[in-house]
Design a protein around this motif. Sequence first.
Motif, short mmCIF file in Angstrom:
data_model
loop_
_atom_site.label_atom_id
_atom_site.label_comp_id
_atom_site.label_asym_id
_atom_site.label_seq_id
_atom_site.Cartn_x
_atom_site.Cartn_y
_atom_site.Cartn_z
N TYR A 1 -2.24 8.53 -4.48
CA TYR A 1 -3.19 7.43 -3.91
C TYR A 1 -4.35 7.10 -4.69
O TYR A 1 -4.99 5.93 -4.76
CB TYR A 1 -3.38 7.60 -2.44
CG TYR A 1 -4.62 8.37 -1.86
CD1 TYR A 1 -4.51 9.80 -2.35
CD2 TYR A 1 -5.80 8.04 -1.63
CE1 TYR A 1 -5.65 10.63 -2.01
CE2 TYR A 1 -6.76 8.69 -1.19
CZ TYR A 1 -6.64 10.00 -1.52
OH TYR A 1 -7.65 11.00 -1.24
N ASN B 1 -5.86 15.28 0.08
CA ASN B 1 -6.46 14.70 1.28
C ASN B 1 -6.60 15.66 2.40
O ASN B 1 -5.28 15.81 3.01
CB ASN B 1 -6.10 13.53 1.65
CG ASN B 1 -6.95 12.80 2.57
OD1 ASN B 1 -7.67 13.28 3.45
ND2 ASN B 1 -6.65 11.24 2.81
N GLY C 1 0.79 -1.25 0.05
CA GLY C 1 -0.02 -0.05 0.18
C GLY C 1 0.82 1.27 -0.26
O GLY C 1 2.30 1.19 0.09
N ALA C 2 0.05 2.43 0.02
CA ALA C 2 0.77 3.79 -0.26
C ALA C 2 1.72 3.89 1.26
O ALA C 2 2.54 4.62 1.15
CB ALA C 2 -0.35 4.74 -0.38
N GLN C 3 0.86 3.59 2.31
CA GLN C 3 1.31 4.07 3.65
C GLN C 3 2.85 3.48 3.83
O GLN C 3 3.76 4.31 4.42
CB GLN C 3 0.46 3.32 4.67
CG GLN C 3 0.82 3.99 5.93
CD GLN C 3 0.41 5.58 6.02
OE1 GLN C 3 -0.34 5.88 5.59
NE2 GLN C 3 1.29 6.26 6.98
N THR D 1 -1.23 3.31 -5.14
CA THR D 1 -1.45 2.01 -4.61
C THR D 1 -2.87 1.45 -5.63
O THR D 1 -3.45 2.24 -6.07
CB THR D 1 -1.85 2.42 -3.24
OG1 THR D 1 -2.35 1.30 -2.40
CG2 THR D 1 -3.11 3.45 -3.18
N THR E 1 -4.82 0.00 -3.37
CA THR E 1 -5.99 -0.15 -2.38
C THR E 1 -7.17 0.73 -2.55
O THR E 1 -8.03 0.17 -2.14
CB THR E 1 -5.14 0.06 -0.95
OG1 THR E 1 -4.76 1.41 -0.87
CG2 THR E 1 -4.35 -0.78 -0.53
N LYS E 2 -7.03 1.56 -3.28
CA LYS E 2 -8.19 2.17 -3.61
C LYS E 2 -8.64 1.89 -5.18
O LYS E 2 -9.98 1.94 -5.07
CB LYS E 2 -7.98 3.96 -3.93
CG LYS E 2 -7.25 4.39 -2.58
CD LYS E 2 -8.29 4.44 -1.28
CE LYS E 2 -7.72 4.99 -0.26
NZ LYS E 2 -6.74 4.20 0.42
N TYR F 1 -3.19 15.07 5.50
CA TYR F 1 -3.47 13.62 5.57
C TYR F 1 -2.82 13.08 6.93
O TYR F 1 -1.55 13.07 7.08
CB TYR F 1 -3.07 12.88 4.47
CG TYR F 1 -3.22 11.18 4.64
CD1 TYR F 1 -4.43 10.87 5.07
CD2 TYR F 1 -2.23 10.56 4.35
CE1 TYR F 1 -4.48 9.43 5.16
CE2 TYR F 1 -2.54 8.99 4.54
CZ TYR F 1 -3.55 8.56 4.90
OH TYR F 1 -3.64 7.41 5.02
N ARG G 1 -3.42 -5.34 -0.19
CA ARG G 1 -2.19 -4.43 -0.05
C ARG G 1 -1.27 -4.69 -0.87
O ARG G 1 0.08 -5.00 -0.56
CB ARG G 1 -1.79 -5.12 1.42
CG ARG G 1 -2.87 -4.97 2.60
CD ARG G 1 -3.47 -3.72 2.99
NE ARG G 1 -2.42 -2.64 3.23
CZ ARG G 1 -2.76 -1.31 3.00
NH1 ARG G 1 -3.98 -0.79 2.76
NH2 ARG G 1 -2.05 -0.35 3.38
N ASP H 1 2.27 11.64 -3.44
CA ASP H 1 1.28 10.74 -2.92
C ASP H 1 0.05 10.75 -3.95
O ASP H 1 -0.87 11.67 -3.79
CB ASP H 1 0.84 10.95 -1.55
CG ASP H 1 -0.16 9.67 -0.93
OD1 ASP H 1 -0.71 9.06 -1.86
OD2 ASP H 1 -0.40 9.95 0.05
C1 LIG Z 1 -3.80 10.42 0.76
C2 LIG Z 1 -3.65 9.01 1.36
N1 LIG Z 1 -2.31 8.58 1.24
C3 LIG Z 1 -2.19 7.12 1.61
C4 LIG Z 1 -3.23 6.27 2.01
C5 LIG Z 1 -2.75 4.93 2.19
O1 LIG Z 1 -3.11 4.13 1.42
P1 LIG Z 1 -2.68 2.56 1.63
O2 LIG Z 1 -4.11 1.87 2.06
O3 LIG Z 1 -2.76 2.29 0.11
O4 LIG Z 1 -1.73 2.32 2.28
C6 LIG Z 1 -4.41 7.00 2.06
C7 LIG Z 1 -5.67 6.04 2.68
O5 LIG Z 1 -6.62 6.57 2.55
C8 LIG Z 1 -4.48 8.41 1.96
O6 LIG Z 1 -5.78 9.08 1.94
#
Ligand SMILES: Cc1ncc(COP(=O)(O)O)c(C=O)c1O
Length: 488
Positions: free
Chosen positions: A305, A275, A200-202, A333, A335-336, A226, A343, A303
């Motif tokens: 995402y 965000n 995932g992005a995190q 990512t 994940t969205k 965010y 993940r 980012d």
């Molecule tokens: C701006 C932003 N970056 C990263 C993420 C994290 O995404 P991931 O679930 O792919 O780790 C989110 C999750 O909502 C997000 O809003």
Amino acid sequence: MQLLEELITIDHQADTPIYLQITNAFIHNIRLGRLRKGLKLPGSREVADLLRINRMTMVAAYDELQAQGWIEMAPRRGTFIKKDLPILSPKRIDAVQHAFTIPGKPLFPLDERKIIPVSASEFPEAGKIIFNDGFPDSRLAPVEELIRSMRSFAKLSVHKKYLMYGGAQGTGLLRETLAEFLSDTRGLPITPGNILITRGAQMGIYLAASIVLDPGDPIIVGEPGYSGANLTFIQLGARIHSVPVDEDGINIDAVEKLCRSKKIRMVYVIPHHHNPTTVTLTPERRIRLLELSVKYKFAIIEDDYDYDFHYSSKPMMPMASLDRHGTVIYIGTLTKTLAPAIRIGFMVAPESFIRQATSLRKALDTQGDSLIENAIAGLYKDGVITRHIKKSVRLYKERRDHLCRLLQEELGRHVSFRTPEGGMSVWTQFPHTDMVKLSRAAYGKGLIIRDGTEYDTPTRKYNSVRLGFASLNFKEQEQAVDIIKRLV
Ligand SMILES: Cc1ncc(COP(=O)(O)O)c(C=O)c1O
């Protein structure tokens, strides 16, 4: 010992060998206490006669039970169920058992400022409608296709190697597929060597920030911003400097001003749909930010995402597609695109940076799930992901419009918002409502809605929340807005 005949049933048609069926039946009955610890068992011949099986089968069962530590065979004394059973009684470290509970705090020093509460479980509550932060509708996720893709990979013996340890950078197949996809759809001039697959992005944000920032280093973020990224920067001990975000994205003048007075090491931006406010960073500001990153030699985390979800016109190409100097670390990512629990994310950056990020990723998490990575590559190749994006964008656009209409018609006096061009939520201000009270009361009526306090700062109260529209169908949106209407 007639009891054994009752406790052990043998299925002669089963695939499991008979000696293993007997072994398992013994273990099951020992666990249930039907065969007590220390019990003397009949010899193998007697049990074999009782169960009407070959004696050698019973010898094999006793051998297996002994090997697993459930029974002991004492020469001339007989066979006994062991007093120290394998799983039930792990060995103590010290001889004396002291009564204690684990202390609330460790003895060694802990930086309490970094204990930021995170929920233990955020799985949606059954029976409640949820205005989430802007997540996809997991009911639409192409799970069947993913499982089919995994199955076809797992079946081929040549792919069994993917069950072994592999590379921390992600499978070559997924990186090759992504490199092509990102260069075709987002204009990124990259090769597989520029990609690291993350969870995932995190994870991408964490790895990128860990490499660039030392404790105390200044980083710039937008405000409101965010919280998930801020959490990372706080954990790393970075000094966060916030700059305002307006309808054109983060304020670049404020970035420049900070650069003049501080050795800024990194700027974190979400240019496509910021965000929480969902605004898009304008092309002029993007170019200025890139120029500043070259002038002041700071890294940009871009980012991206929710790149796939843009409704009004064509999505804007990422800043990374213009990065000739290697200042942008691009984070994406799936994940969205697919579902939050799948993940898979990615980082795109200069090769040497990717090598360092790979090594850090390995230190944190040996590698990703290769089978899933290759199954995802399969979904790209078969066009499943592209079709899924098209279908979701069409549906989410309708859901966005429906929610905006409802907000306007049902809550017009109580809310202020702009229809977002992309993303999955509407940044909605409730100027006259106590959001904490609303959130609590809504819960009692079956609606989960945040109270928006996470965006507040000591000097500014936003009284706003993101209302995620993508995961609610029309009826659910209507029910949710109706509950709010009755409460405001
Ligand atoms: C701006 C932003 N970056 C990263 C993420 C994290 O995404 P991931 O679930 O792919 O780790 C989110 C999750 O909502 C997000 O809003």
